[in-house]
Design a protein around this motif. Structure first.
Motif, short mmCIF file in Angstrom:
data_model
loop_
_atom_site.label_atom_id
_atom_site.label_comp_id
_atom_site.label_asym_id
_atom_site.label_seq_id
_atom_site.Cartn_x
_atom_site.Cartn_y
_atom_site.Cartn_z
N ALA A 135 10.94 -11.99 -4.21
CA ALA A 135 10.33 -12.67 -3.07
C ALA A 135 11.34 -13.61 -2.42
O ALA A 135 12.14 -14.24 -3.10
N ASP A 136 11.27 -13.68 -1.10
CA ASP A 136 12.13 -14.50 -0.23
C ASP A 136 13.52 -13.91 -0.03
O ASP A 136 14.30 -14.46 0.75
N ASP A 137 13.85 -12.79 -0.70
CA ASP A 137 15.14 -12.13 -0.46
C ASP A 137 15.10 -11.42 0.89
O ASP A 137 14.06 -10.88 1.28
N ALA A 138 16.24 -11.41 1.57
CA ALA A 138 16.38 -10.60 2.79
C ALA A 138 17.06 -9.30 2.38
O ALA A 138 17.96 -9.30 1.54
N VAL A 139 16.58 -8.19 2.93
CA VAL A 139 17.08 -6.87 2.56
C VAL A 139 17.39 -6.09 3.83
O VAL A 139 16.57 -6.05 4.75
N ASN A 140 18.58 -5.47 3.88
CA ASN A 140 18.93 -4.61 5.00
C ASN A 140 18.72 -3.16 4.57
O ASN A 140 19.30 -2.72 3.59
N ILE A 141 17.86 -2.44 5.30
CA ILE A 141 17.54 -1.05 4.98
C ILE A 141 18.07 -0.15 6.09
O ILE A 141 17.82 -0.40 7.27
N GLU A 142 18.82 0.88 5.69
CA GLU A 142 19.33 1.86 6.65
C GLU A 142 18.19 2.81 7.02
O GLU A 142 17.60 3.44 6.14
N THR A 143 17.88 2.88 8.30
CA THR A 143 16.85 3.80 8.78
C THR A 143 17.50 4.73 9.80
O THR A 143 18.61 4.46 10.25
N PRO A 144 16.79 5.79 10.20
CA PRO A 144 17.35 6.68 11.23
C PRO A 144 17.67 5.94 12.53
O PRO A 144 18.56 6.34 13.28
N LYS A 145 16.97 4.83 12.78
CA LYS A 145 17.21 4.08 14.02
C LYS A 145 18.23 2.96 13.83
O LYS A 145 18.40 2.12 14.70
N GLY A 146 18.87 2.93 12.66
CA GLY A 146 19.86 1.88 12.39
C GLY A 146 19.39 0.96 11.27
O GLY A 146 18.37 1.19 10.63
N THR A 147 20.14 -0.12 11.07
CA THR A 147 19.82 -1.06 10.00
C THR A 147 18.68 -1.98 10.42
O THR A 147 18.68 -2.53 11.53
N VAL A 148 17.69 -2.12 9.51
CA VAL A 148 16.56 -3.01 9.78
C VAL A 148 16.54 -4.07 8.68
O VAL A 148 16.68 -3.77 7.50
N GLU A 149 16.38 -5.33 9.10
CA GLU A 149 16.33 -6.42 8.12
C GLU A 149 14.87 -6.76 7.81
O GLU A 149 14.06 -6.95 8.71
N TYR A 150 14.58 -6.79 6.52
CA TYR A 150 13.25 -7.16 6.05
C TYR A 150 13.36 -8.38 5.15
O TYR A 150 14.39 -8.60 4.51
N GLU A 151 12.28 -9.15 5.11
CA GLU A 151 12.20 -10.24 4.14
C GLU A 151 11.06 -9.88 3.18
O GLU A 151 9.99 -9.44 3.62
N ILE A 152 11.30 -10.10 1.91
CA ILE A 152 10.27 -9.82 0.91
C ILE A 152 9.34 -11.04 0.84
O ILE A 152 9.79 -12.16 0.56
N ILE A 153 8.07 -10.80 1.14
CA ILE A 153 7.08 -11.88 1.16
C ILE A 153 6.46 -12.07 -0.23
O ILE A 153 6.30 -13.19 -0.70
N GLU A 154 6.09 -10.94 -0.86
CA GLU A 154 5.38 -11.03 -2.14
C GLU A 154 5.67 -9.80 -2.99
O GLU A 154 5.82 -8.70 -2.46
N VAL A 155 5.74 -10.00 -4.32
CA VAL A 155 5.92 -8.92 -5.27
C VAL A 155 4.75 -9.03 -6.26
O VAL A 155 4.60 -10.04 -6.93
N GLU A 156 3.91 -7.97 -6.30
CA GLU A 156 2.74 -8.01 -7.17
C GLU A 156 2.85 -6.93 -8.25
O GLU A 156 3.27 -5.82 -7.98
N TYR A 157 2.45 -7.30 -9.44
CA TYR A 157 2.40 -6.37 -10.57
C TYR A 157 0.92 -5.99 -10.78
O TYR A 157 0.30 -6.43 -11.72
N ILE A 158 0.39 -5.20 -9.83
CA ILE A 158 -1.05 -4.86 -9.88
C ILE A 158 -1.25 -3.37 -10.08
O ILE A 158 -0.37 -2.59 -9.86
#
Length: 158
Positions: A135-158
């Motif tokens: 949580a709170d990490d920023a992640v750059n993901i390569e997509t067909p449309k280019g790099t997209v930056e995401y922030e992780i809001i929550e990680v649940e073990y459900i």
């Protein structure tokens, strides 16, 4: 052969499908073949050939499921302490930094993946980018449309 990671839900679904194939589908196909045989000449018998083809698909799927289940590694995150890290089976809420669009995904095995149910394969680019982060990490993901930056809001073990 390598183990196949799967959630408890995914393994249950495969077992149910296997039971259905063996107890309902397979006997129905055998019955269809017997009925079609009674129609005489097998060379010109479309029902017979269709039933035999169906039998081939059914038997192939049974073998495929049995092979997967024999090599399955069931991972139940609900029985693990939530370390906040993204691992196989966790449910992750991420937000696209640029568009502010929030999405929640569960990271699952290939057989369980369903984008309409927000379950993504552990082998997908998004999941590969999220694994090991928290949580709170920023992640750059390569997509067909280019790099997209995401922030992780929550990680649940459900």
């Amino acid at each position: 052969m390598q183990t196949i990671p799967m959630t408890v839900r995914g393994a249950d679904l495969l077992r149910k499908e296997l039971t259905e194939l063996k107890t309902v589908t397979r006997p129905k196909i055998v019955s269809d073949i017997a009925v079609a045989r009674e129609h005489g000449d097998l060379k010109e018998n479309a029902e017979y050939h269709a039933a035999r083809e169906q039998q081939g698909f059914c038997e192939g799927r049974i073998q495929e499921i049995e092979a997967k289940l024999s090599n399955v590694q069931i991972i139940d995150v609900t029985k693990m302490p939530n370390t906040g890290k993204v691992i196989f089976g966790t449910t992750v809420t991420i937000v696209n930094v640029e568009t502010d669009v929030e999405v929640k995904y569960q990271i699952v095995g290939d057989d369980e993946a369903s984008i309409k149910d927000n379950r993504i394969s552990v082998n997908s680019p998004i999941a590969r980018g999220l694994i090991g982060k928290q949580a709170d990490d920023a992640v750059n993901i390569e997509t067909p449309k280019g790099t997209v930056e995401y922030e992780i809001i929550e990680v649940e073990y459900i």
